[in-house]
Design a protein around this motif. Structure first.
Motif, PDB file in Angstrom:
ATOM      1  N   ARG A 184      -9.733   6.034 -11.107  1.00 29.06           N
ATOM      2  CA  ARG A 184      -8.720   5.472 -11.994  1.00 29.06           C
ATOM      3  C   ARG A 184      -7.527   5.013 -11.156  1.00 29.06           C
ATOM      4  O   ARG A 184      -7.017   5.761 -10.328  1.00 29.06           O
ATOM      5  N   ILE A 185      -7.100   3.773 -11.395  1.00 30.88           N
ATOM      6  CA  ILE A 185      -6.047   3.173 -10.581  1.00 30.88           C
ATOM      7  C   ILE A 185      -4.844   2.823 -11.456  1.00 30.88           C
ATOM      8  O   ILE A 185      -4.995   2.304 -12.558  1.00 30.88           O
ATOM      9  N   MET A 186      -3.646   3.112 -10.950  1.00 33.15           N
ATOM     10  CA  MET A 186      -2.413   2.657 -11.601  1.00 33.15           C
ATOM     11  C   MET A 186      -1.738   1.673 -10.654  1.00 33.15           C
ATOM     12  O   MET A 186      -1.073   2.069  -9.707  1.00 33.15           O
ATOM     13  N   PRO A 187      -1.949   0.363 -10.857  1.00 35.18           N
ATOM     14  CA  PRO A 187      -1.302  -0.647 -10.014  1.00 35.18           C
ATOM     15  C   PRO A 187       0.026  -1.080 -10.637  1.00 35.18           C
ATOM     16  O   PRO A 187       0.406  -0.603 -11.713  1.00 35.18           O
ATOM     17  N   ASN A 188       0.736  -1.965  -9.979  1.00 38.07           N
ATOM     18  CA  ASN A 188       1.885  -2.596 -10.626  1.00 38.07           C
ATOM     19  C   ASN A 188       1.870  -4.105 -10.381  1.00 38.07           C
ATOM     20  O   ASN A 188       1.095  -4.616  -9.575  1.00 38.07           O
TER      21      ASN A 188
ATOM     22  N   GLY B  60      -7.987 -11.352 -16.092  1.00 37.81           N
ATOM     23  CA  GLY B  60      -6.551 -11.576 -16.253  1.00 37.81           C
ATOM     24  C   GLY B  60      -5.803 -11.551 -14.933  1.00 37.81           C
ATOM     25  O   GLY B  60      -6.400 -11.543 -13.852  1.00 37.81           O
ATOM     26  N   SER B  61      -4.482 -11.491 -15.013  1.00 40.33           N
ATOM     27  CA  SER B  61      -3.648 -11.625 -13.819  1.00 40.33           C
ATOM     28  C   SER B  61      -3.826 -10.467 -12.838  1.00 40.33           C
ATOM     29  O   SER B  61      -3.857 -10.679 -11.617  1.00 40.33           O
ATOM     30  N   MET B  62      -3.957  -9.241 -13.335  1.00 40.60           N
ATOM     31  CA  MET B  62      -4.101  -8.106 -12.430  1.00 40.60           C
ATOM     32  C   MET B  62      -5.455  -8.120 -11.733  1.00 40.60           C
ATOM     33  O   MET B  62      -5.555  -7.872 -10.525  1.00 40.60           O
ATOM     34  N   GLY B  63      -6.506  -8.410 -12.495  1.00 42.48           N
ATOM     35  CA  GLY B  63      -7.820  -8.523 -11.881  1.00 42.48           C
ATOM     36  C   GLY B  63      -7.853  -9.626 -10.841  1.00 42.48           C
ATOM     37  O   GLY B  63      -8.406  -9.452  -9.746  1.00 42.48           O
ATOM     38  N   GLU B  64      -7.243 -10.766 -11.168  1.00 42.76           N
ATOM     39  CA  GLU B  64      -7.212 -11.873 -10.210  1.00 42.76           C
ATOM     40  C   GLU B  64      -6.424 -11.504  -8.969  1.00 42.76           C
ATOM     41  O   GLU B  64      -6.784 -11.897  -7.853  1.00 42.76           O
ATOM     42  N   ALA B  65      -5.336 -10.752  -9.129  1.00 38.64           N
ATOM     43  CA  ALA B  65      -4.545 -10.346  -7.967  1.00 38.64           C
ATOM     44  C   ALA B  65      -5.375  -9.495  -7.011  1.00 38.64           C
ATOM     45  O   ALA B  65      -5.304  -9.662  -5.788  1.00 38.64           O
TER      46      ALA B  65
ATOM     47  N   CYS C 259      -3.576  -5.828  -1.210  1.00 36.03           N
ATOM     48  CA  CYS C 259      -2.603  -6.339  -2.181  1.00 36.03           C
ATOM     49  C   CYS C 259      -1.275  -5.589  -2.099  1.00 36.03           C
ATOM     50  O   CYS C 259      -0.419  -5.731  -2.979  1.00 36.03           O
ATOM     51  N   GLY C 260      -1.074  -4.767  -1.070  1.00 32.58           N
ATOM     52  CA  GLY C 260       0.155  -3.989  -0.953  1.00 32.58           C
ATOM     53  C   GLY C 260      -0.111  -2.650  -0.314  1.00 32.58           C
ATOM     54  O   GLY C 260      -0.657  -2.569   0.782  1.00 32.58           O
ATOM     55  N   GLN C 261       0.236  -1.566  -1.006  1.00 40.41           N
ATOM     56  CA  GLN C 261      -0.002  -0.221  -0.501  1.00 40.41           C
ATOM     57  C   GLN C 261      -0.622   0.639  -1.599  1.00 40.41           C
ATOM     58  O   GLN C 261      -0.563   0.293  -2.783  1.00 40.41           O
ATOM     59  N   ALA C 262      -1.191   1.774  -1.191  1.00 49.98           N
ATOM     60  CA  ALA C 262      -1.860   2.652  -2.155  1.00 49.98           C
ATOM     61  C   ALA C 262      -1.794   4.094  -1.688  1.00 49.98           C
ATOM     62  O   ALA C 262      -1.770   4.362  -0.482  1.00 49.98           O
ATOM     63  N   VAL C 263      -1.759   5.015  -2.638  1.00 51.99           N
ATOM     64  CA  VAL C 263      -1.791   6.448  -2.344  1.00 51.99           C
ATOM     65  C   VAL C 263      -2.752   7.121  -3.308  1.00 51.99           C
ATOM     66  O   VAL C 263      -2.922   6.674  -4.451  1.00 51.99           O
ATOM     67  N   GLU C 264      -3.389   8.190  -2.863  1.00 53.63           N
ATOM     68  CA  GLU C 264      -4.236   8.984  -3.745  1.00 53.63           C
ATOM     69  C   GLU C 264      -3.431  10.147  -4.299  1.00 53.63           C
ATOM     70  O   GLU C 264      -2.697  10.819  -3.561  1.00 53.63           O
ATOM     71  N   VAL C 265      -3.557  10.396  -5.599  1.00 52.62           N
ATOM     72  CA  VAL C 265      -2.868  11.493  -6.263  1.00 52.62           C
ATOM     73  C   VAL C 265      -3.834  12.187  -7.213  1.00 52.62           C
ATOM     74  O   VAL C 265      -4.911  11.670  -7.508  1.00 52.62           O
TER      75      VAL C 265
ATOM     76  N   ALA D 127       0.416  -9.189  -7.559  1.00 54.09           N
ATOM     77  CA  ALA D 127       0.194 -10.625  -7.641  1.00 54.09           C
ATOM     78  C   ALA D 127       0.788 -11.385  -6.459  1.00 54.09           C
ATOM     79  O   ALA D 127       0.379 -12.514  -6.186  1.00 54.09           O
ATOM     80  N   VAL D 128       1.754 -10.780  -5.758  1.00 58.50           N
ATOM     81  CA  VAL D 128       2.346 -11.436  -4.588  1.00 58.50           C
ATOM     82  C   VAL D 128       2.063 -10.641  -3.308  1.00 58.50           C
ATOM     83  O   VAL D 128       2.740 -10.794  -2.296  1.00 58.50           O
ATOM     84  N   GLY D 129       1.044  -9.775  -3.376  1.00 61.68           N
ATOM     85  CA  GLY D 129       0.636  -9.036  -2.184  1.00 61.68           C
ATOM     86  C   GLY D 129       1.520  -7.872  -1.818  1.00 61.68           C
ATOM     87  O   GLY D 129       1.434  -7.335  -0.709  1.00 61.68           O
ATOM     88  N   GLU D 130       2.399  -7.443  -2.729  1.00 60.61           N
ATOM     89  CA  GLU D 130       3.310  -6.332  -2.454  1.00 60.61           C
ATOM     90  C   GLU D 130       3.205  -5.258  -3.531  1.00 60.61           C
ATOM     91  O   GLU D 130       4.191  -4.632  -3.897  1.00 60.61           O
ATOM     92  N   GLY D 131       2.000  -5.048  -4.019  1.00 59.61           N
ATOM     93  CA  GLY D 131       1.809  -4.044  -5.058  1.00 59.61           C
ATOM     94  C   GLY D 131       1.909  -2.625  -4.520  1.00 59.61           C
ATOM     95  O   GLY D 131       1.742  -2.367  -3.329  1.00 59.61           O
ATOM     96  N   MET D 132       2.182  -1.710  -5.428  1.00 59.66           N
ATOM     97  CA  MET D 132       2.134  -0.279  -5.119  1.00 59.66           C
ATOM     98  C   MET D 132       1.197   0.350  -6.119  1.00 59.66           C
ATOM     99  O   MET D 132       1.440   0.317  -7.328  1.00 59.66           O
TER     100      MET D 132
END
Length: 266
Positions: free
Chosen positions: A115-119, A9-14, A152-158, A123-128
């Motif tokens: 486990r990842i929580m993307p947004n 789907g769209s998130m996997g493709e991103a 695809c943007g930025q990421a943090v570990e929590v 899809a436009v390279g500015e995900g968090m």
């Protein structure tokens, strides 16, 4: 690195698009399992990856990473079908909303899991994105995931216990942003601007404001003060926003979405 995706789907493709764009992986080393034949053809044509309607490659392709990217309502069935195919020690990452690590571990007890929580701006390279890992997932494994998410943007570990709060803030946050853009554009139209011009002004203004916060590292209050002159136009607008409870509404929105995320995860 060889990466497999369960779900195209769209998130996997991103995510795969970002990894390919940053040369973190070669198209020939990306494998996608997607039940829709037309979607498989589209992924092959667009990205040159391996896309098939079965998941046999999970057992035979020598994957370093398997990403679960299916809808929550089918993930149990999917994990059941994969449990005899996934080699022990293979890293498993999940972007399935509301799927706890402990549930994934029931099907893959020997595997490192993240486990990842993307947004959606992925899809436009500015995900968090935010991610949490189980005890079997090393910091080196987390670095590999982080590199992909940074493509695809930025990421943090929590800690996993904070992923509901992440969902309430950044997971649902794009919707809050879209609402604010729409409302600001309505204000511009009310003031006489053409609709499309007002939307562009509103969207680019919020994009620029967000970029200033990220790139300068300054507190939003400090940056706000820089554009809020004494007795000027900005303070007049800010005063109305405070009177109307905009700040409180946004805080309550994050808390409400967080609570709903907790409910869905039970």
């Amino acid at each position: 690195m060889k990466i497999g995706f369960i779900g195209g789907g769209s998130m996997g493709e991103a995510i795969l698009s970002g990894a390919l764009a940053k040369d973190l992986v070669s198209p020939k080393d990306v494998f996608v399992s997607e039940i829709r034949e037309d979607r498989c053809k589209a992924l092959k044509a667009e990205h040159g990856v391996n896309a098939v309607t079965d998941s046999d490659f999970v057992k035979t392709a020598g994957l370093d990473l398997l990403i679960l990217a299916v809808k929550p309502q089918v993930v149990t069935e999917v994990m059941e079908s994969l449990k005899d195919k996934v080699p022990a020690k293979m890293l498993i990452a999940s972007i399935v909303a509301g799927l706890p690590i402990k549930t994934i571990e029931k099907y893959f007890p020997e595997n490192p899991i993240i486990r990842i929580m993307p947004n959606t701006p992925l899809a436009v390279g500015e995900g968090m994105s935010a991610y949490a890992r189980n005890e079997k997932a090393s910091s080196q494994a987390a670095k590999g995931i982080r590199d992909i998410l940074y493509a695809c943007g930025q990421a943090v570990e929590v800690k996993e216990t904070l992923l509901d709060a992440v969902t309430g803030l950044s997971g649902s946050g794009p919707a809050y942003g879209f609402l604010m853009i729409d409302a600001l554009a309505d204000g511009g139209v009310a003031a006489g601007l053409p609709r499309q011009t007002a939307i562009l002004l509103a969207a680019q203004t919020l994009l620029g404001a967000a970029k200033m916060v990220v790139e300068t590292g300054k507190h939003p209050d400090v940056l706000r003060d820089l554009v809020t002159s004494p007795a000027g136009t900005t303070i007049a607008g800010v005063r109305v926003m405070e009177q109307q409870g905009v700040r409180g509404a946004l805080i309550d929105a994050v808390l409400a979405a967080t609570e709903r995320s907790k409910e869905l995860g039970k």
